[in-house]
Design a protein around this motif. Structure first.
Motif, PDB file in Angstrom:
ATOM      1  N   ASN A 108       2.837   7.586 -12.122  1.00  0.00           N
ATOM      2  CA  ASN A 108       2.501   7.266 -10.728  1.00  0.00           C
ATOM      3  C   ASN A 108       3.261   6.012 -10.317  1.00  0.00           C
ATOM      4  O   ASN A 108       3.060   4.947 -10.875  1.00  0.00           O
TER       5      ASN A 108
ATOM      6  N   SER B 137      -1.789  10.982   3.110  1.00  0.00           N
ATOM      7  CA  SER B 137      -2.849   9.970   3.082  1.00  0.00           C
ATOM      8  C   SER B 137      -2.353   8.538   3.179  1.00  0.00           C
ATOM      9  O   SER B 137      -2.983   7.715   3.834  1.00  0.00           O
ATOM     10  N   LYS B 138      -1.257   8.211   2.528  1.00  0.00           N
ATOM     11  CA  LYS B 138      -0.869   6.804   2.416  1.00  0.00           C
ATOM     12  C   LYS B 138       0.210   6.437   3.423  1.00  0.00           C
ATOM     13  O   LYS B 138       0.019   5.562   4.243  1.00  0.00           O
TER      14      LYS B 138
ATOM     15  N   TYR C 154       2.773   7.208  -2.921  1.00  0.00           N
ATOM     16  CA  TYR C 154       3.190   5.955  -2.271  1.00  0.00           C
ATOM     17  C   TYR C 154       4.717   5.847  -2.161  1.00  0.00           C
ATOM     18  O   TYR C 154       5.234   4.780  -1.851  1.00  0.00           O
TER      19      TYR C 154
ATOM     20  N   TRP D 162      -4.708   4.971 -11.572  1.00  0.00           N
ATOM     21  CA  TRP D 162      -5.610   5.357 -10.483  1.00  0.00           C
ATOM     22  C   TRP D 162      -6.908   5.933 -11.060  1.00  0.00           C
ATOM     23  O   TRP D 162      -6.902   6.578 -12.107  1.00  0.00           O
TER      24      TRP D 162
ATOM     25  N   TYR E 234      -0.905  -2.755  -3.358  1.00  0.00           N
ATOM     26  CA  TYR E 234      -1.774  -3.236  -4.441  1.00  0.00           C
ATOM     27  C   TYR E 234      -1.130  -4.352  -5.249  1.00  0.00           C
ATOM     28  O   TYR E 234       0.099  -4.385  -5.423  1.00  0.00           O
TER      29      TYR E 234
ATOM     30  N   ASP F 250       3.116  11.471  -9.554  1.00  0.00           N
ATOM     31  CA  ASP F 250       2.290  11.180  -8.379  1.00  0.00           C
ATOM     32  C   ASP F 250       3.040  10.167  -7.521  1.00  0.00           C
ATOM     33  O   ASP F 250       3.028   8.968  -7.779  1.00  0.00           O
TER      34      ASP F 250
ATOM     35  N   LYS G 196      -5.572  14.936  -4.401  1.00  0.00           N
ATOM     36  CA  LYS G 196      -6.603  14.795  -5.434  1.00  0.00           C
ATOM     37  C   LYS G 196      -7.157  16.165  -5.832  1.00  0.00           C
ATOM     38  O   LYS G 196      -7.343  16.468  -7.010  1.00  0.00           O
TER      39      LYS G 196
ATOM     40  N   TYR H 277      -7.771  10.325 -12.248  1.00  0.00           N
ATOM     41  CA  TYR H 277      -7.152  11.303 -13.164  1.00  0.00           C
ATOM     42  C   TYR H 277      -8.090  11.643 -14.330  1.00  0.00           C
ATOM     43  O   TYR H 277      -8.336  12.810 -14.625  1.00  0.00           O
TER      44      TYR H 277
ATOM     45  N   ASN I 108      -0.494   2.691  -7.993  1.00  0.00           N
ATOM     46  CA  ASN I 108      -1.844   2.241  -7.754  1.00  0.00           C
ATOM     47  C   ASN I 108      -2.441   2.152  -9.154  1.00  0.00           C
ATOM     48  O   ASN I 108      -2.556   3.182  -9.808  1.00  0.00           O
TER      49      ASN I 108
ATOM     50  N   MET J 285      -4.631  18.034  -7.862  1.00  0.00           N
ATOM     51  CA  MET J 285      -4.578  17.575  -9.262  1.00  0.00           C
ATOM     52  C   MET J 285      -5.719  18.186 -10.071  1.00  0.00           C
ATOM     53  O   MET J 285      -5.561  18.526 -11.244  1.00  0.00           O
TER      54      MET J 285
HETATM   55  N1  PLP Z   1      -2.943   9.336  -6.235  1.00  0.00           N
HETATM   56  C1  PLP Z   1      -3.111   8.012  -6.084  1.00  0.00           C
HETATM   57  C2  PLP Z   1      -2.354   7.093  -6.977  1.00  0.00           C
HETATM   58  C3  PLP Z   1      -3.995   7.508  -5.109  1.00  0.00           C
HETATM   59  O1  PLP Z   1      -4.123   6.193  -4.961  1.00  0.00           O
HETATM   60  C4  PLP Z   1      -4.716   8.424  -4.308  1.00  0.00           C
HETATM   61  C5  PLP Z   1      -5.686   7.959  -3.317  1.00  0.00           C
HETATM   62  O2  PLP Z   1      -6.218   6.872  -3.348  1.00  0.00           O
HETATM   63  C6  PLP Z   1      -4.507   9.786  -4.503  1.00  0.00           C
HETATM   64  C7  PLP Z   1      -3.614  10.211  -5.473  1.00  0.00           C
HETATM   65  C8  PLP Z   1      -5.263  10.832  -3.727  1.00  0.00           C
HETATM   66  O3  PLP Z   1      -4.776  10.983  -2.452  1.00  0.00           O
HETATM   67  P1  PLP Z   1      -5.216  12.171  -1.495  1.00  0.00           P
HETATM   68  O4  PLP Z   1      -6.217  13.018  -2.189  1.00  0.00           O
HETATM   69  O5  PLP Z   1      -5.792  11.497  -0.303  1.00  0.00           O
HETATM   70  O6  PLP Z   1      -3.952  12.942  -1.215  1.00  0.00           O
END
Ligand code: PLP
Length: 431
Positions: free
Chosen positions: A177, A239-240, A212, A128, A331, A209, A107, A131, A181, A110
């Motif tokens: 993405n 993270s995921k 996932y 998501w 999701y 992105d 995040k 953005y 999500n 980005m």
């Molecule tokens: N991109 C998507 C689609 C997400 O769902 C998330 C987190 O919920 C992120 C990016 C950000 O992930 P992180 O900052 O934990 O790497």
């Protein structure tokens, strides 16, 4: 005192004035508050992995707790090498350590990308939550591109073509993405190839992105960077797939031709967060190195998520809600449009009203489609099927034969928070 506050308020940057905390963070805090008040809440709002961090990665963190020095702004050399190796191995990308940037969460990376690149941000919706707000904070122009239910909420190559041919020289970052999500959808190879062709023709910077990617339910994720290597930045992190959202570690993979963007982001990072947390970076080397234990962990996590996503999707479809079959991540994006009249009779005309009433009347927390860039009057929502004990579910799935099906009874036993939540939702719709 109040007067002084009001006076200072005027100096708030216009780009953040009126901005509220991210919807996913807010629903999590609200669900926790309701639980503390003694309500039973099914937390299907925040998209956090239910699974624990794989044991070898936790062990690596323990062994590196003493690492205390600031690390290089672009990331620990060994980690950048491990991430590059991972993408060469898994995705067939021709990248080296010099093409990798490590950050405190994808995040943040980005945000830095949008800060250093001067151009529009193109976001297919539903998308998501963060953005577009990031673009607003920085003051960039955001172009939301609505997708349709009939195309599985996917960006169609023709949509991208139309958008890019209108003002063809405009600099743009296009976000893709998948697995998505908030929809759980992914793209077939032929669409990736076609999207890549359009992106190349219009020389857009593609921000893919793929956070996932490893949670594609069949383990068959393919990066669009394979088809548009020179213009794609691949975003990912721990993270995921590694269940480590709170560790805050994200990765960007750049093509050599966009090294100027990497360099500018690193310069901005050096003046802001300096470097990503040292012990976490050492532990992440272990995660990206992979091996049999990590493969087993991923295989089992995918098996649980695939079965649970299909089960919840078919329950909702049976109840009359339209949901596309999830292919990855955790999701679902139910569309309650077929029930508009019945919901209107209950005074519900927007996705937000639907989610509000559902939470009040059943304790099921989901988020309205409007939080994901959809129109307020659309009756869509995002459901994150994550409210269960992931460690217990992994232990249970490990004892099964490879061909044994995770049926309704198994899911009800091991993922009860989600199954009960979805059943309450279906019951509420029928009421
Ligand atoms: N991109 C998507 C689609 C997400 O769902 C998330 C987190 O919920 C992120 C990016 C950000 O992930 P992180 O900052 O934990 O790497």
């Amino acid at each position: 005192m109040a007067i002084r506050h009001r006076a200072l308020d005027v100096n708030l940057n216009l780009n953040v004035r009126g901005m509220r905390p991210s919807a996913t963070v807010a629903i999590n805090e609200r669900s926790d508050r309701l639980r503390r008040e003694g309500r039973q809440v099914h937390k299907l709002g925040l998209g956090q992995s239910p699974f624990p961090v794989p044991e070898p990665v936790v062990a690596a963190l323990r062994e590196n707790a003493h690492q205390k020095d600031y690390l290089p702004v672009r990331g620990l050399g060994a980690l950048r090498e491990a991430v590059a190796d991972y993408h060469r191995r898994q995705g067939g990308l021709r990248v080296g350590a010099e093409d990798i940037l490590i950050g405190p969460g994808s995040k943040e990376l980005m945000f830095l990308l949008q800060l250093v690149y001067y151009g529009d941000l193109v976001v297919p919706t539903p998308a998501w939550v963060s953005y577009a707000p990031q673009a607003h904070i920085i003051g960039r122009w955001v172009r939301l591109v609505p997708t349709e239910k009939k195309s599985g909420w996917r960006l169609m190559p023709d949509d991208l073509e139309r958008l890019c041919s209108d003002d063809p020289d405009r600099p743009r970052i296009v976000v893709l993405n998948y697995p998505s999500n908030p929809t759980g959808a992914t793209y077939k190879l032929e669409y990736l190839r076609e999207l890549a062709r359009v992106a190349r023709r219009h020389r857009v910077v593609l921000l893919s992105d793929e956070i996932y990617g490893e949670l594609h339910h069949r383990g068959q994720h393919v990066s669009i960077a394979r088809f548009y290597p020179e213009g794609t930045i691949v975003s990912g992190g721990l993270s995921k797939w590694c269940g480590a959202g709170g560790w805050r570690l994200g990765t960007f993979v750049f093509p050599a031709g966009l090294r100027w963007l990497l360099d500018a982001m690193a310069a901005a990072a050096s003046e802001t967060y300096t470097a990503t947390c040292a012990p976490i970076q050492y532990a992440a080397v272990r995660a990206f190195a992979g091996g049999p234990e990590i493969e087993t962990y991923l295989h089992d996590a995918r098996r649980v998520l695939g079965a649970l996503g299909r089960f919840c999707g078919s329950r909702l479809n049976y109840a009359g809600v339209r949901v596309i079959k999830p292919m990855g991540a955790f999701y679902l994006f139910p569309d309650f449009e077929p029930m508009r009249e019945r919901l209107a009779a209950r005074g519900i005309a927007t996705g937000a009203a639907l989610c509000e009433r559902l939470l009040e009347e059943t304790g099921v927390a989901i988020l309205p489609g409007s939080d994901f860039g959809r129109p307020a009057e659309e009756l869509t929502a995002r459901l994150a099927y994550v409210d269960f004990d992931g460690a217990a579910a992994l232990a249970a799935v490990r004892g099964l034969d490879a061909h044994e099906r995770l049926d309704g009874a198994w899911l009800r036993r091991h993922c009860s928070g989600v199954v009960e939540g979805v059943e309450k939702l279906c019951g509420w719709l029928r009421a």
